[in-house]
Design an enzyme around this catalytic site. Structure first.
Site, PDB file in Angstrom:
ATOM      1  N   GLY A   1       0.816  -1.208   0.000  1.00 55.40           N
ATOM      2  CA  GLY A   1       0.000   0.000   0.000  1.00 55.40           C
ATOM      3  C   GLY A   1       0.846   1.252   0.000  1.00 55.40           C
ATOM      4  O   GLY A   1       1.634   1.505  -0.918  1.00 55.40           O
TER       5      GLY A   1
ATOM      6  N   GLY B   1     -15.351  -1.483   6.370  1.00 58.47           N
ATOM      7  CA  GLY B   1     -14.873  -1.349   5.001  1.00 58.47           C
ATOM      8  C   GLY B   1     -13.491  -1.916   4.765  1.00 58.47           C
ATOM      9  O   GLY B   1     -12.915  -1.739   3.684  1.00 58.47           O
TER      10      GLY B   1
ATOM     11  N   GLU C   1     -13.941  -7.313   2.250  1.00 57.45           N
ATOM     12  CA  GLU C   1     -14.979  -7.426   1.227  1.00 57.45           C
ATOM     13  C   GLU C   1     -16.100  -8.333   1.721  1.00 57.45           C
ATOM     14  O   GLU C   1     -15.965  -9.041   2.720  1.00 57.45           O
ATOM     15  CB  GLU C   1     -14.379  -8.007  -0.055  1.00 57.45           C
ATOM     16  CG  GLU C   1     -13.229  -7.210  -0.632  1.00 57.45           C
ATOM     17  CD  GLU C   1     -13.661  -5.891  -1.235  1.00 57.45           C
ATOM     18  OE1 GLU C   1     -14.869  -5.742  -1.539  1.00 57.45           O
ATOM     19  OE2 GLU C   1     -12.797  -5.006  -1.394  1.00 57.45           O
TER      20      GLU C   1
ATOM     21  N   LYS D   1       1.434 -10.556  -2.937  1.00 56.79           N
ATOM     22  CA  LYS D   1       2.374  -9.498  -2.571  1.00 56.79           C
ATOM     23  C   LYS D   1       3.772 -10.056  -2.320  1.00 56.79           C
ATOM     24  O   LYS D   1       4.777  -9.411  -2.642  1.00 56.79           O
ATOM     25  CB  LYS D   1       1.861  -8.752  -1.344  1.00 56.79           C
ATOM     26  CG  LYS D   1       0.605  -7.933  -1.629  1.00 56.79           C
ATOM     27  CD  LYS D   1       0.033  -7.322  -0.371  1.00 56.79           C
ATOM     28  CE  LYS D   1      -1.200  -6.485  -0.673  1.00 56.79           C
ATOM     29  NZ  LYS D   1      -1.821  -5.933   0.555  1.00 56.79           N
TER      30      LYS D   1
ATOM     31  N   GLY E   1      -6.461   1.661   1.964  1.00 58.42           N
ATOM     32  CA  GLY E   1      -7.154   2.944   1.927  1.00 58.42           C
ATOM     33  C   GLY E   1      -6.849   3.695   0.653  1.00 58.42           C
ATOM     34  O   GLY E   1      -5.781   3.535   0.059  1.00 58.42           O
TER      35      GLY E   1
END
Length: 438
Positions: free
Chosen positions: A135, A188, A191, A206, A303
């Site tokens: 991320g 959130g 999923e 990853k 995010g």
């Protein structure tokens, strides 16, 4: 005169919308500090009428990815579609048209990365993917530049924020896996179908990407051992804490020169390890290298703005000659599961039956050390074993055949240096006798 780069986006959901907002918010900063103006030309979306972030202009939108990938004025394509189809065809087309590509799509890179990098090289362009690993944590940039003079020996990562959040909630408030998952979905972080995260698949993709940058090695997805977290429960958490550890879903890869050892699975992290304190949706990476030693990177792993930050950093990297990525010539190696330094074997006593330290034979000298640990208030008895994994598994199977109740095991990401004060521990000495710890 400043440098102008024309941008096309594929997708304008959470990630794509975050990129548009970030470019709008920091436009003046990028001009002042980097001398670059990133101008959005086209954005391909599925639904032209769907509401977007305020900074998206209606005239940018189209509903055909080819209008972006084949646009003659676009220099850089940002892929934020997700999935493999049609993302692969879109990225392939953009590269063949001589456009640089930035993507956060770990599944695409894990499945077709080697092919896409070859197409990019053949067409004199670049694929960058910082956001696909951890991320907003800039680990790929660090691996490409900082460690050029080092030989990386091992990478250890918390690479999935959803699973880390669930395990954190289970530990902090003793909620069940199902309860923590429901909280993650409501917030959130997970999923509606969370299997991609909780079964370890996201972290495995990853880890493939990290292996390419860290070891210049291409790894097939199915070659990486992968165990998820649905079977972890609150009693496991209590046992881990009684030993001064926490349970984390950890992706690990280690290169011994001939073989790459790679695994994704829940492991015990002792209090002295950097990953011990990484809670919630945060991600972290520990890099062990031959010259510098251990370097740790940590920060937000999910995010819209964390991902957008990584994508915009890749944009700057493409637009400034000083930060061009180095060429990596990758190879293929055999892949085996990780050889962990120690293992915890737990006997859950559903009756009053206790195995005790002397019941299991220890003629196998391949076990470097065995500690019998007694957190008796938890209704379990434990063995901390250092030795070859195959021998530990054989020993565990033998134990399961001797006792009533359930036997399960967890690896340690790093061997415990000490046990909490007051914990009853007996060590197996050289004469294969258990003696009380000092």
């Amino acid at each position: 005169m400043h440098n102008v780069r024309n941008i096309g986006l594929l997708g304008c959901g959470v990630v794509g919308g975050g990129v548009v907002s970030a470019l709008s918010q920091n436009r003046d900063h990028l001009l002042q500090h980097c001398g670059v103006s990133f101008d959005i030309v086209k954005i391909a979306v599925r639904d032209l009428e769907r509401s977007r972030v305020d900074s998206v202009q209606r005239e940018w939108l189209c509903d055909n990815w080819r209008d972006v990938c084949e646009h003659p004025e676009i220099d850089i394509v940002i892929e934020a579609m997700g999935g493999v189809d049609p993302a692969f065809e879109a990225v392939k087309t953009a590269l063949e048209r001589g456009k640089h590509v930035i993507t956060a799509n770990k599944e695409l890179l894990a499945t077709y990365g080697r092919e896409l990098y070859a197409i990019a090289q053949a067409n004199g362009v670049t694929v960058l993917c910082e956001a696909s690993a951890l991320g907003g944590v800039p680990v790929l940039h660090a691996l490409d530049h900082y460690f050029a003079a080092n030989r990386i020996q091992k990478v250890t990562a918390i690479a999935n924020g959803t699973s880390n959040y669930i395990l954190t909630r289970m530990r902090e408030d003793r909620v069940t896996f199902a309860e923590a998952l429901a909280e993650a979905q409501q917030a959130g972080y997970a999923e509606a179908d969370p299997s991609f995260d909780v079964l370890g698949q996201d972290a495995r993709f990853k880890l493939q990407i990290l292996c390419r940058s860290a070891f210049a090695t291409e790894v097939a997805t199915d070659d990486i051992e992968c165990v998820g977290i649905p079977d972890v429960d609150t009693q496991d958490m209590e046992v881990a804490e009684s030993l001064g550890c926490r349970i984390r879903l950890v992706a690990t890869a280690e290169d011994d020169g001939e073989v790459l050892h790679a695994s994704v699975r829940p492991v015990l992290v002792p209090a002295h390890h950097p990953l011990y304190a990484v809670d919630g949706v945060n991600n972290a990476l520990c890099v062990d290298a031959d010259i510098v030693g251990q370097v740790v990177y940590a920060g937000p792993g999910a995010g819209s703005f964390a991902t957008a930050s990584a994508i915009v950093e890749d944009l700057v990297r493409l637009a400034t000659t000083a930060n061009q990525p180095r060429c990596v010539h990758t190879r293929v190696k055999p892949v085996h599961p990780v050889r962990y330094p120690a293992y915890l074997v737990v006997h859950r006593r559903y009756t009053s039956h206790r195995v005790g330290p002397y019941t299991v034979p220890f003629e196998n000298t391949a076990l470097a050390s065995v500690d019998y640990v007694g957190p008796t208030s938890l209704g379990v008895e434990c063995w901390v074993i250092q030795g070859e994994r195959a021998h530990v598994e054989q020993w565990t199977a033998h134990l399961a055949g001797l006792c009533h109740g359930e036997v399960r095991w967890y690896p340690f990401v790093e061997a415990p240096k000490a046990y909490p004060a007051g914990l009853p521990v007996q060590h197996l000495d050289a004469s294969l006798r258990f003696v009380a710890a000092e």
